[in-house]
Scaffold this active site. Structure first.
Site, PDB file in Angstrom:
ATOM      1  N   PRO A  20      22.114 -25.349 -57.707  1.00  0.00           N
ATOM      2  CA  PRO A  20      23.170 -25.026 -56.787  1.00  0.00           C
ATOM      3  C   PRO A  20      23.824 -26.182 -56.592  1.00  0.00           C
ATOM      4  O   PRO A  20      23.170 -27.294 -56.409  1.00  0.00           O
ATOM      5  CB  PRO A  20      22.311 -24.553 -55.310  1.00  0.00           C
ATOM      6  CG  PRO A  20      20.911 -25.185 -55.842  1.00  0.00           C
ATOM      7  CD  PRO A  20      20.863 -25.082 -57.268  1.00  0.00           C
ATOM      8  N   MET A  21      25.120 -26.390 -56.570  1.00  0.00           N
ATOM      9  CA  MET A  21      26.034 -27.421 -56.378  1.00  0.00           C
ATOM     10  C   MET A  21      26.885 -27.143 -55.662  1.00  0.00           C
ATOM     11  O   MET A  21      27.825 -26.352 -55.670  1.00  0.00           O
ATOM     12  CB  MET A  21      26.739 -27.952 -57.561  1.00  0.00           C
ATOM     13  CG  MET A  21      25.443 -28.454 -58.720  1.00  0.00           C
ATOM     14  SD  MET A  21      26.028 -28.891 -60.171  1.00  0.00           S
ATOM     15  CE  MET A  21      26.461 -27.582 -61.101  1.00  0.00           C
ATOM     16  N   GLN A  66      21.333 -20.536 -51.383  1.00  0.00           N
ATOM     17  CA  GLN A  66      20.739 -21.844 -50.711  1.00  0.00           C
ATOM     18  C   GLN A  66      21.060 -21.983 -49.422  1.00  0.00           C
ATOM     19  O   GLN A  66      22.272 -22.408 -49.024  1.00  0.00           O
ATOM     20  CB  GLN A  66      20.911 -22.965 -51.722  1.00  0.00           C
ATOM     21  CG  GLN A  66      20.095 -24.201 -51.265  1.00  0.00           C
ATOM     22  CD  GLN A  66      20.182 -25.387 -52.176  1.00  0.00           C
ATOM     23  OE1 GLN A  66      21.623 -26.003 -51.956  1.00  0.00           O
ATOM     24  NE2 GLN A  66      19.499 -25.821 -53.059  1.00  0.00           N
ATOM     25  N   CYS A  91      19.207 -32.670 -51.588  1.00  0.00           N
ATOM     26  CA  CYS A  91      20.638 -33.238 -51.598  1.00  0.00           C
ATOM     27  C   CYS A  91      20.550 -34.648 -51.082  1.00  0.00           C
ATOM     28  O   CYS A  91      19.920 -34.718 -50.100  1.00  0.00           O
ATOM     29  CB  CYS A  91      21.403 -32.240 -50.748  1.00  0.00           C
ATOM     30  SG  CYS A  91      23.134 -32.997 -50.473  1.00  0.00           S
ATOM     31  N   LYS A 111      14.005 -26.535 -53.283  1.00  0.00           N
ATOM     32  CA  LYS A 111      14.340 -27.775 -54.276  1.00  0.00           C
ATOM     33  C   LYS A 111      14.163 -29.071 -53.694  1.00  0.00           C
ATOM     34  O   LYS A 111      14.643 -29.302 -52.394  1.00  0.00           O
ATOM     35  CB  LYS A 111      15.935 -27.668 -54.651  1.00  0.00           C
ATOM     36  CG  LYS A 111      16.488 -28.496 -55.889  1.00  0.00           C
ATOM     37  CD  LYS A 111      17.703 -27.956 -56.065  1.00  0.00           C
ATOM     38  CE  LYS A 111      18.100 -28.984 -57.516  1.00  0.00           C
ATOM     39  NZ  LYS A 111      18.425 -30.374 -57.081  1.00  0.00           N
ATOM     40  N   ASP A 156      19.548 -34.788 -65.703  1.00  0.00           N
ATOM     41  CA  ASP A 156      20.004 -35.365 -66.856  1.00  0.00           C
ATOM     42  C   ASP A 156      19.762 -34.247 -67.993  1.00  0.00           C
ATOM     43  O   ASP A 156      19.763 -34.922 -69.094  1.00  0.00           O
ATOM     44  CB  ASP A 156      19.359 -36.775 -67.045  1.00  0.00           C
ATOM     45  CG  ASP A 156      19.946 -37.758 -66.264  1.00  0.00           C
ATOM     46  OD1 ASP A 156      20.460 -37.445 -65.582  1.00  0.00           O
ATOM     47  OD2 ASP A 156      19.098 -38.934 -66.169  1.00  0.00           O
TER      48      ASP A 156
END
Length: 329
Positions: free
Chosen positions: A17-18, A70, A100, A139, A202
């Site tokens: 999720p972004m 989320q 976050c 997360k 990454d």
């Protein structure tokens, strides 16, 4: 096969999720390329603020399942209410954000700021799990700072509270997105848990995905920035994991087709004016490393109609497609 509650995931790579990125058009696109799960953009836990157009768009879903939403916040009762509301709106999975690193989130003691307060973490997790009849996932980061990596302790606490799966970004909150992700803490977390663990950080190539899975023993990988402008990374990861052979790179014709389809979907989803703005950043990601010093992105950012954006992409590939194909060969 990874299972979250009753939901069996078809692939080991999932979309992170972004905020500002994993909207419905992008989630749909990543699923088409084989993402095993996609999670909506983060919404704050205060449901009284969900009446805004921005929140409605973030909560939008299609009929593809499982639908994961989320939420972020620091008040257990409010988080529980947000989870119930998500379930009532059709969510199949509720994901809690404790990863976050953004200042505007952490200053409210939410996101990765919660990693400093295990007792509050426990209260939030227990409240949310008790509030819904669907799986709750979490997360996190590996800790607050390099000298305060308490990811293993938080992970064990999460499992004890009934969390169904855990995603771990291989950086601390203090690290933000600087330096390289470290995977030792993720490996230690996986060894400590029985629930599925997703390694994040990454993962930009299929080879890196396999390396991280082998190194950490994680059940799956969560891809974030590596999918920006490259939604076919999920196809590449699945091919490599399943066959040991690298998938052919996306052709220039495919990149063009995906860009046009994605930009059109953004115009339709947000409306022309907002869609134009959001399409600009996606265009930059798609053409990163492909712009051939043409200045196209600057030109694209000045366009003021949906048709002009689409026409510009057509012209760009007509004029530079052969150069790009040769450069990729």
């Amino acid at each position: 096969m990874i299972q979250i509650g009753s939901h069996k995931l078809a692939a080991r790579a999932v979309l992170a999720p972004m905020a500002g990125i994993t909207d419905l058009p992008f989630r749909r696109l990543c699923r088409e390329f084989g993402a095993g799960l996609t999670v909506s953009e983060m919404v704050i836990s205060d449901t009284q603020l969900w009446q805004s157009r921005k929140s409605h768009l973030r909560l939008a879903h299609d009929n593809n399942t499982p639908r994961a939403v989320q939420i972020a916040g620091a008040e257990p009762a409010m988080m529980a209410e947000a989870a119930r509301s998500c379930m009532e709106m059709g969510a199949d999975i509720v994901d809690i954000n404790m990863g976050c690193p953004a200042k505007k989130v952490c200053k409210r003691a939410a996101g990765s700021a919660l990693l400093k307060e295990p007792e509050l973490v426990e209260q939030i997790l227990k409240a949310v799990v008790a509030a819904v009849d669907i799986p709750v996932t979490l997360k996190i980061r590996t800790g607050w700072s390099p000298d305060q990596r308490n990811g293993v302790d938080i992970a064990k606490l999460a499992q004890d509270c009934g969390i169904s799966s855990l995603a771990v970004h291989g950086r601390t909150r203090e690290c933000r997105y600087m330096g390289m992700a470290e995977y030792d803490t993720i490996a230690a977390i996986k060894q400590s848990l029985a629930i599925p663990v997703f390694a994040n950080g990454d993962i930009t190539t299929a080879e890196q995905a396999k390396y991280v899975l082998d190194y950490t023993g994680a059940d799956g990988v969560m891809v974030g920035r590596g999918a920006q402008g490259k939604p076919w990374i999920f196809r590449e990861i699945a091919t490599y994991l399943n066959t040991g052979v690298l998938a052919p790179a996306a052709s220039i014709a495919e990149i063009q087709a995906v860009m046009l389809s994605h930009i059109s979907a953004l115009h339709q989803f947000y409306g022309e004016q907002n869609g134009l703005r959001i399409a600009r950043k996606h265009c930059a990601w798609y053409l990163q490393g492909h712009d051939a010093n043409t200045g196209f992105r600057g030109e694209f950012n000045r366009l003021e109609s949906a048709s002009a954006q689409l026409d510009a992409v057509h012209r760009y590939f007509e004029q530079h497609g052969q150069y790009l194909q040769d450069a990729a060969a």
